[in-house]
Each structure stands twice: as structure tokens, then as C-alpha cells.
Design an enzyme around this catalytic site. Structure first.
Site, PDB file in Angstrom:
ATOM      1  N   ASN A 113      38.948  31.933  35.463  1.00  5.59           N
ATOM      2  CA  ASN A 113      38.332  32.205  34.518  1.00  5.59           C
ATOM      3  C   ASN A 113      38.842  33.628  33.439  1.00  5.59           C
ATOM      4  O   ASN A 113      37.807  34.523  33.273  1.00  5.59           O
ATOM      5  CB  ASN A 113      36.844  31.737  34.336  1.00  5.59           C
ATOM      6  CG  ASN A 113      36.346  31.426  32.784  1.00  5.59           C
ATOM      7  OD1 ASN A 113      35.847  32.851  32.368  1.00  5.59           O
ATOM      8  ND2 ASN A 113      36.987  30.384  32.310  1.00  5.59           N
ATOM      9  N   ARG A 118      43.282  41.874  32.779  1.00  8.51           N
ATOM     10  CA  ARG A 118      41.668  42.789  33.022  1.00  8.51           C
ATOM     11  C   ARG A 118      41.491  42.161  35.033  1.00  8.51           C
ATOM     12  O   ARG A 118      41.430  42.557  35.877  1.00  8.51           O
ATOM     13  CB  ARG A 118      40.074  41.206  32.830  1.00  8.51           C
ATOM     14  CG  ARG A 118      39.028  42.396  33.133  1.00  8.51           C
ATOM     15  CD  ARG A 118      37.721  42.034  32.380  1.00  8.51           C
ATOM     16  NE  ARG A 118      37.210  40.509  33.003  1.00  8.51           N
ATOM     17  CZ  ARG A 118      36.158  40.647  34.521  1.00  8.51           C
ATOM     18  NH1 ARG A 118      36.015  41.619  34.515  1.00  8.51           N
ATOM     19  NH2 ARG A 118      36.307  39.434  34.804  1.00  8.51           N
ATOM     20  N   ARG A 162      33.095  36.794  40.903  1.00  5.88           N
ATOM     21  CA  ARG A 162      34.117  36.278  42.131  1.00  5.88           C
ATOM     22  C   ARG A 162      33.736  37.524  43.484  1.00  5.88           C
ATOM     23  O   ARG A 162      34.843  37.093  44.083  1.00  5.88           O
ATOM     24  CB  ARG A 162      35.847  36.454  41.450  1.00  5.88           C
ATOM     25  CG  ARG A 162      35.767  35.691  40.135  1.00  5.88           C
ATOM     26  CD  ARG A 162      37.114  36.501  39.042  1.00  5.88           C
ATOM     27  NE  ARG A 162      36.444  35.544  37.949  1.00  5.88           N
ATOM     28  CZ  ARG A 162      36.036  36.357  36.600  1.00  5.88           C
ATOM     29  NH1 ARG A 162      35.403  37.688  36.456  1.00  5.88           N
ATOM     30  NH2 ARG A 162      35.765  35.202  35.472  1.00  5.88           N
ATOM     31  N   LYS A 204      43.784  24.934  41.345  1.00  2.00           N
ATOM     32  CA  LYS A 204      44.653  25.784  41.309  1.00  2.00           C
ATOM     33  C   LYS A 204      45.069  27.076  42.610  1.00  2.00           C
ATOM     34  O   LYS A 204      46.177  27.221  42.888  1.00  2.00           O
ATOM     35  CB  LYS A 204      44.096  26.099  39.489  1.00  2.00           C
ATOM     36  CG  LYS A 204      45.114  26.415  38.629  1.00  2.00           C
ATOM     37  CD  LYS A 204      45.575  27.963  39.221  1.00  2.00           C
ATOM     38  CE  LYS A 204      46.396  29.077  38.418  1.00  2.00           C
ATOM     39  NZ  LYS A 204      45.919  30.063  38.986  1.00  2.00           N
ATOM     40  N   PRO A 221      50.776  24.835  40.523  1.00  2.00           N
ATOM     41  CA  PRO A 221      49.837  25.375  40.315  1.00  2.00           C
ATOM     42  C   PRO A 221      49.193  24.766  38.703  1.00  2.00           C
ATOM     43  O   PRO A 221      50.479  25.347  37.875  1.00  2.00           O
ATOM     44  CB  PRO A 221      49.398  26.618  40.486  1.00  2.00           C
ATOM     45  CG  PRO A 221      50.530  27.244  41.203  1.00  2.00           C
ATOM     46  CD  PRO A 221      52.015  26.248  41.300  1.00  2.00           C
ATOM     47  N   ASP A 223      48.063  25.365  36.413  1.00  5.79           N
ATOM     48  CA  ASP A 223      46.673  26.089  35.202  1.00  5.79           C
ATOM     49  C   ASP A 223      46.476  25.476  33.236  1.00  5.79           C
ATOM     50  O   ASP A 223      47.091  24.707  33.712  1.00  5.79           O
ATOM     51  CB  ASP A 223      47.449  27.825  35.314  1.00  5.79           C
ATOM     52  CG  ASP A 223      48.241  27.614  34.432  1.00  5.79           C
ATOM     53  OD1 ASP A 223      47.919  28.489  32.950  1.00  5.79           O
ATOM     54  OD2 ASP A 223      49.477  27.080  35.183  1.00  5.79           O
TER      55      ASP A 223
END
Length: 262
Positions: A113, A118, A162, A204, A221, A223
DNA sequence: ACCCAGGGTAACT
DNA sequence: AGTTACCATGGG
């Protein structure tokens, strides 16, 4: 020392900035960055990459990192039984890298997310803050170092929710509860379930670790971009020609979807 | 102010 | 087993 790596389908800009690794920078054929505890400057050449000023014994490491031993001509030929893949891959050169498992695990926990810009910033601050100093900058932190930290000490990363996932992963690796070397030897399905014992690791992120950090090239994966591709073009599932190298196909399809805003 | 970003968790049906 | 709000942070 310098070292030349000959490899087809190796476009550095595409390979380094397609969202599989987050520690390189550069443009116009000249790049630099880190993999694990190694630093390199890289020059794009016609049929490969010129590494500048790498460690005297590091040539094999970088050969492995770019998976120079895998003939992408054969890989692309097998995947090209699918016409949508042909369209996504033509004129492009992305190789799936062989990254270190722990670095890949932490990097993709951070990716959830989140956006690539970033993610890159958080990982950069993580390495500057807690990685060992090496020529060229800082190594990726060890599990041992991260496992000893508190959430407060991770606050400068601005990793948000996180942070506690990073600590849980580092602590489980450091304690041996999660053995990445062992998981890498397991069939992908079993490895995925083991990785999901880490808080913040779901299907994922686990598949990203299996594909990018353990070279399980069959792992795809899922996404948001790949889900959009599958919904739009493969409503009945991915074709059989992607059973062996689905992860490589996924990387081209991901790049294609992202650039074309599907 | 609102929405989204290489998702996952916890708490619901 | 399948939905849904919420999770920090920053940029558009």
C-alpha cells in the site's frame, strides 16, 4: 576493478526501475547503486553492462545478480506463444534479478500500500541509519541489527504501520523461526506458506520474495496492476506457456500496464 | 478535502 | 470462504 557482463534483454533503466529493486539511481545509460552489501557503478552497453570499480572478487556476485547465465532468448521465445506478452515485451529488456532474500523480504514488506518513490525513500533511510558503511555508501542492514531495534528507533524512516512488520520479520529471521535459506529450497507453495507466518506478509509480498529473492521464476505476484491485466486480458487465467517463467512474464506485463495506464 | 499507492490484518457476515 | 474498514505517510 572493472568487469563486463554480457547479457541479452538487459536494459538497465527498465531492469533497475521497474519496481523489483529500490537501491539504484541514474539516467541516460549511467547508473549506480547497491545490492546487499555491495556497491557498483554501471554503464549501459549494446549487449551488456560495464561495471566500474567493483570489488576485486565481486564479478561473480554481479554476474549472478543479473542472472547472466540465463538465456533470455529462450525465455522470451517460450513466453511468446502468448500474443499479449509479445506486445508487452517487444522492444523491452527487463531481467528478473537474483536479489538477497532478507533485503527482498524487508523491501516488499515496505512496498505494501505504498508507491515506488516513497518505498525508495524509506529503504534509503533504513540503509543510511542501520546499514554498515561500505565504499560508496551503506549496505542493507542485517537481520541481527534490525531485530535489536524498537519501533521508536524506526520512526525516522516514516514507514508508518509497516514499522512493526519490519521488526517482526527481522526478529523471526534472527531467531531462526524463519530460515530464508531453507525456504529457498522448498517448492514455491510451501515456501509461500512459511513466509506468511511473518506479520505483514501475505500472498503478494510472499510471491515477491519467492520471485525476486529466491528466483522462483514461476511465481506471479498479483499486485493491483497484474490483477488489472489478468481481468482485462486473461479472464480465464494465465496461459500454459507462462507456467515456467510466469514471473518474468509478469514483470513485462506489469511494466506494460503501468506505462499504459490500464 | 479527497483519492491513491507493487497489501495485510482483523472483524465482520 | 468471501467482504470491508482501517492501517501511516506523502503526493497528486
Amino acid at each position: 576493478m572493472d568487469h563486463y557482463i554480457k547479457a541479452d534483454r538487459l536494459d538497465l533503466s527498465e531492469t533497475l526501475f521497474c519496481g523489483q529493486c529500490f537501491r539504484f539511481s541514474g539516467e541516460n545509460g549511467v547508473y549506480s547503486g547497491f545490492a546487499g552489501d555491495k556497491f557498483a557503478r554501471l554503464i549501459q552497453k549494446e549487449d551488456g553492462v560495464l561495471l566500474k570499480d567493483i570489488g576485486d572478487n565481486d564479478a561473480p556476485f554481479w554476474e549472478s545478480y543479473f542472472d547472466a547465465g540465463l538465456d533470455y532468448g529462450e525465455v522470451i521465445a517460450e513466453l511468446s506463444a502468448d500474443k499479449i506478452f509479445v506486445k508487452a515485451a517487444e522492444g523491452h529488456g527487463i531481467r528478473v534479478l537474483r536479489q538477497e532474500p532478507f533485503e527482498t523480504l524487508i523491501s516488499f514488506i515496505i512496498s505494501q500500500n505504498n508507491n515506488i518513490k516513497r518505498i525508495t525513500g524509506i529503504i534509503s533511510r533504513l540503509c543510511e541509519g542501520f546499514g554498515e558503511k561500505i565504499p560508496g555508501g551503506c549496505a542493507f542492514p542485517t537481520a541481527k541489527r534490525l531485530a535489536a531495534l524498537s519501533e521508536e528507533e524506526l520512526a525516522p524512516l516514516r514507514a508508518g504501520f509497516r514499522a512493526r512488520y519490519i521488526l517482526d520479520a527481522a526478529r523471526k529471521v534472527e531467531s531462526g523461526e524463519i530460515n530464508l535459506g531453507e525456504i529457498a529450497l522448498l517448492p514455491a507453495g510451501e515456501g509461500r506458506e512459511r513466509l506468511k507466518a511473518i506479520t505483514g506478509v501475505g500472498d503478494k509480498v510472499a510471491d515477491c520474495v519467492l520471485l525476486f529473492g529466491m528466483h522462483k521464476l514461476e511465481c506471479v505476484p498479483k499486485d493491483v496492476w497484474v490483477k488489472r491485466i489478468i481481468a482485462a486480458y486473461y479472464p480465464d487465467g494465465l496461459p500454459a506457456c507462462m507456467s515456467r517463467y510466469g514471473g518474468i512474464a509478469q514483470q513485462y506485463l506489469f511494466d506494460y500496464a503501468r506505462k499504459n495506464g490500464i
